[in-house]
Design a protein around this motif. Structure first.
Motif, PDB file in Angstrom:
ATOM      1  N   ALA A 306       9.292  -2.570   3.805  1.00  0.00           N
ATOM      2  CA  ALA A 306       9.827  -2.583   2.442  1.00  0.00           C
ATOM      3  C   ALA A 306       8.790  -3.149   1.475  1.00  0.00           C
ATOM      4  N   ASP A 307       8.071  -4.198   1.880  1.00  0.00           N
ATOM      5  CA  ASP A 307       7.021  -4.767   1.032  1.00  0.00           C
ATOM      6  C   ASP A 307       5.980  -3.703   0.678  1.00  0.00           C
ATOM      7  N   ALA A 308       5.632  -2.873   1.657  1.00  0.00           N
ATOM      8  CA  ALA A 308       4.628  -1.838   1.415  1.00  0.00           C
ATOM      9  C   ALA A 308       5.113  -0.816   0.397  1.00  0.00           C
ATOM     10  N   VAL A 309       6.400  -0.469   0.444  1.00  0.00           N
ATOM     11  CA  VAL A 309       6.948   0.505  -0.516  1.00  0.00           C
ATOM     12  C   VAL A 309       6.941  -0.079  -1.924  1.00  0.00           C
ATOM     13  N   TYR A 310       7.377  -1.324  -2.063  1.00  0.00           N
ATOM     14  CA  TYR A 310       7.374  -1.947  -3.390  1.00  0.00           C
ATOM     15  C   TYR A 310       5.947  -2.083  -3.922  1.00  0.00           C
ATOM     16  N   GLY A 311       5.001  -2.368  -3.050  1.00  0.00           N
ATOM     17  CA  GLY A 311       3.614  -2.446  -3.495  1.00  0.00           C
ATOM     18  C   GLY A 311       3.064  -1.100  -3.915  1.00  0.00           C
ATOM     19  N   HIS A 312       3.493  -0.029  -3.241  1.00  0.00           N
ATOM     20  CA  HIS A 312       3.044   1.327  -3.546  1.00  0.00           C
ATOM     21  C   HIS A 312       3.696   1.861  -4.818  1.00  0.00           C
TER      22      HIS A 312
END
Length: 641
Positions: A306-312
């Motif tokens: 989820a962190d990766a999606v928000y960062g993307h």
């Protein structure tokens, strides 16, 4: 989600004057922006309408003695209006468009609709027709008896009526504890049933038996589209984008569950891009580990995805939900009263924090990726079986030679070739008590719930999934739980146009050795970070608040279940000993024993968190007065507890 209610008397009877008011009172807490109701001697109708679409006209239409109630959303409004000669149809509500379509096509109405909907139609001749959408996103319950027929979007208004049989179903209770779902029609109360998905039920009168008609299902052998793989990816992406766009809120804000899984992440980033064109921002709902559980459960968490999606996609507004609760039993009681009976699923995993947060932000729609795993982003190992059934021997041989995990592939082929498939047994330990199982017809009833492991070609598995009662139960429980709190669930992966297109594609377009979910991964392209787009794992803590709350409130649950195990009124419900044993370990160690085993890579056969919650919920239901208690011989207090 709006709440619909109708009460109809047979021609020779009249409605008791106080019954409509009793039902309305039971529904008074349902959030509504508009309330329409009408009552006469033989029928009463109520709509508590919650606006979530751009077309906010009335949801109840009455003309020439015909009344139609509509809950949901139509995705083919322009096509319907044009076919009916109504121009662009912008000035009409979905209910008015559905009513006009009924006037043209009569009982064939649902064949002309696309979207999520539940419809109650009461004709001038006294006939009643109930319609539920293709995949059962919108629920519709009904009760019939003593010359009356009552219909509602949720059970509480029906339970308020004196003629409804409120006796608890022994069969349902045993199935609930054993976590099986053999029938999409029955409920916890003997006198209340459910309209199955993709069905229209017609009652010639309030006292007449229903005539059921199925109006849609996936084709068993669909014609294959003449498309290259690249063209199929482009068309699937177009249909997916349209499915997401059709499900954005037209009134209020849109939120999306965002676990970091492939389906929820793809929906979230697509919805954000579309909302940005309207000057709006998507709210992402992510279940987060509370600090005291972070270190212990991090190996089982999907949080870094989820962190990766928000960062993307930093434009998405992030809302982390820890879902700490003062009392887990109080949360279960609130859920019980929203549904009128124990739910198999509930809004956001019994999350108490989400409703207030969403209400404060005027969120009306919550997008979910549920359903994707089974069809659109299919995660099944069906390639070998599909090639086998298509007699494509050369392709099958090449696949087996190139596939690194050929031993597992050969094992699946052997299973496929068996004349009698191996069957999975019911879960162990058994949660229901021997007394309850016997009263429900076990072990003979056991045969109803055994099911073969996944087998057959992919198209067959698609059809089987949409026919499984688990889909209907998930839809209705989630929708009622959320709707009673002012939010409606929408599922882009269950869009009929997308389902039918993907279902017809060649199996190689959907599955690839070593790369399951091939189609959807390629559809997403650069929309998702590679960490998420190409992830191969699947964790069990997508809703960690459920797991952590069972541990945090293990003492509360143990005290309650221990008292129920010693109470003659409830000791016959379940097998309390393994539940209390697991809770004691959780109290002593700060971790549920199943999670300890999972992290260690060990096999676990003891009580699970969901079993503990279901047994507690069933006991709370017996005490609630919502239904007449289960009719079982008096039990003896459990001396082993």
């Amino acid at each position: 989600m709006s709440l619909l209610f109708a009460l109809v008397a047979q021609p020779s009877a009249r409605l008791p004057a106080d019954w409509p008011a009793m039902a309305a009172q039971s529904a008074a807490a349902w959030p509504a922006d508009r309330v329409d109701e009408t009552t006469h001697s033989q029928a009463a109708f109520l709509v508590r309408q919650r606006f979530a679409t751009a077309h906010r006209g009335k949801a109840m239409v009455q003309q020439d003695g015909h009344t139609l109630l509509f809950d949901g959303r139509l995705d083919n409004r322009a096509d319907l209006a044009a076919a009916l000669g109504l121009g662009d149809g912008v000035a009409l509500s979905d209910a008015e468009l559905a009513f006009a379509t009924w006037q043209r096509h009569g009982e064939r109405l649902p064949e002309h609709l696309l979207g999520d909907f539940a419809i109650i139609s009461h004709a001038a001749d006294g006939g009643v027709t109930l319609i539920r959408d293709h995949t059962g996103v919108r629920p519709l319950f009904f009760a019939q008896g003593q010359g009356f027929l009552a219909v509602a979007s949720a059970m509480p208004p029906l339970l308020a009526l004196p003629f409804v049989d409120r006796r608890a179903s022994v069969e349902w209770a045993a199935d609930y504890l054993e976590e099986v779902k053999p029938d999409p029609r029955y409920t916890a109360c003997r006198g209340i049933a459910i309209v199955p998905p993709a069905r229209a039920l017609h009652f010639a009168s309030a006292a007449a038996p229903p005539v059921e008609r199925r109006y849609w299902q996936l084709a068993a052998d669909p014609p294959r589209p003449s498309l290259t793989y690249g063209e199929a990816v482009d068309e699937a992406r177009r249909l997916f984008d349209r499915a997401v766009a059709d499900r954005l809120a037209g009134h209020g804000r849109t939120a999306s569950e965002l676990s970091g899984g492939l389906d929820s992440s793809g929906i979230a980033v697509t919805a954000q891009a579309q909302l940005a064109q309207r000057g709006e921002v998507l709210l992402g709902l992510t279940q987060a580990l509370r600090p005291q559980f972070a270190d212990r459960y991090r190996p089982m968490s999907e949080g870094h995805f989820a962190d990766a999606v928000y960062g993307h996609c930093p434009q998405i507004e992030r809302l982390d939900l820890g879902n700490a609760v003062p009392s887990l039993l109080d949360v279960l009681r609130e859920s019980l009263h929203r549904h009128g009976a124990p739910p198999r699923n509930d809004f956001n995993g019994f999350a108490s924090e989400a409703p207030a947060q969403l209400y404060a932000r005027d969120v009306r729609v919550l997008l979910s990726g549920f359903g994707g795993d089974q069809v659109v982003t299919n995660n099944a190992h069906a390639l070998e079986a599909s090639l086998l059934h298509q007699h494509r021997w050369l392709a099958l041989a090449r696949h087996l030679l190139r596939y690194p995990q050929r031993r597992q592939a050969l094992r699946r082929l052997v299973s496929e070739l068996r004349s009698t498939p191996a069957r999975k047994n019911l879960q162990r330990p058994r949660v229901a008590s021997p007394q309850l199982l016997a009263a429900a017809g076990y072990p003979a009833r056991d045969a109803l719930h055994q099911f073969p492991p996944a087998r057959g070609p992919l198209v067959q598995r698609d059809c089987r999934f949409l026919d499984r009662p688990v889909l209907a139960w998930r839809m209705q429980d989630s929708q009622v739980g959320a709707g009673a709190l002012g939010v409606e669930y929408r599922y882009p992966m269950l869009d009929v146009r997308l389902l039918e297109f993907v279902h017809a594609l060649p199996v190689e377009y959907r599955l690839q050795p070593g790369r399951l979910r091939r189609l959807f991964r390629d559809m997403m392209g650069e929309r998702l970070p590679e960490l998420v787009r190409e992830r191969r794992d699947k964790f069990g803590l997508t809703v960690p608040g459920v797991f952590s709350n069972v541990v945090e409130h293990a003492g509360e649950l143990a005290a309650y279940l221990g008292a129920r195990a010693s109470d003659p009124a409830t000791c016959h419900l379940g097998n309390y000993v393994p539940m209390l044993h697991a809770l004691q370990i959780a109290c002593d160690s700060g971790e549920f024993p199943k999670d300890t085993a999972v992290k260690a890579g060990e096999t676990y056969s003891g009580a699970r968190q969901g079993q503990v919650l279901r047994l507690a919920m069933l006991a709370l239901w017996q005490e609630s007065g919502l239904a007449e208690p289960l009719a079982l011989p008096a039990g003896q207090p459990n001396q082993a507890v």
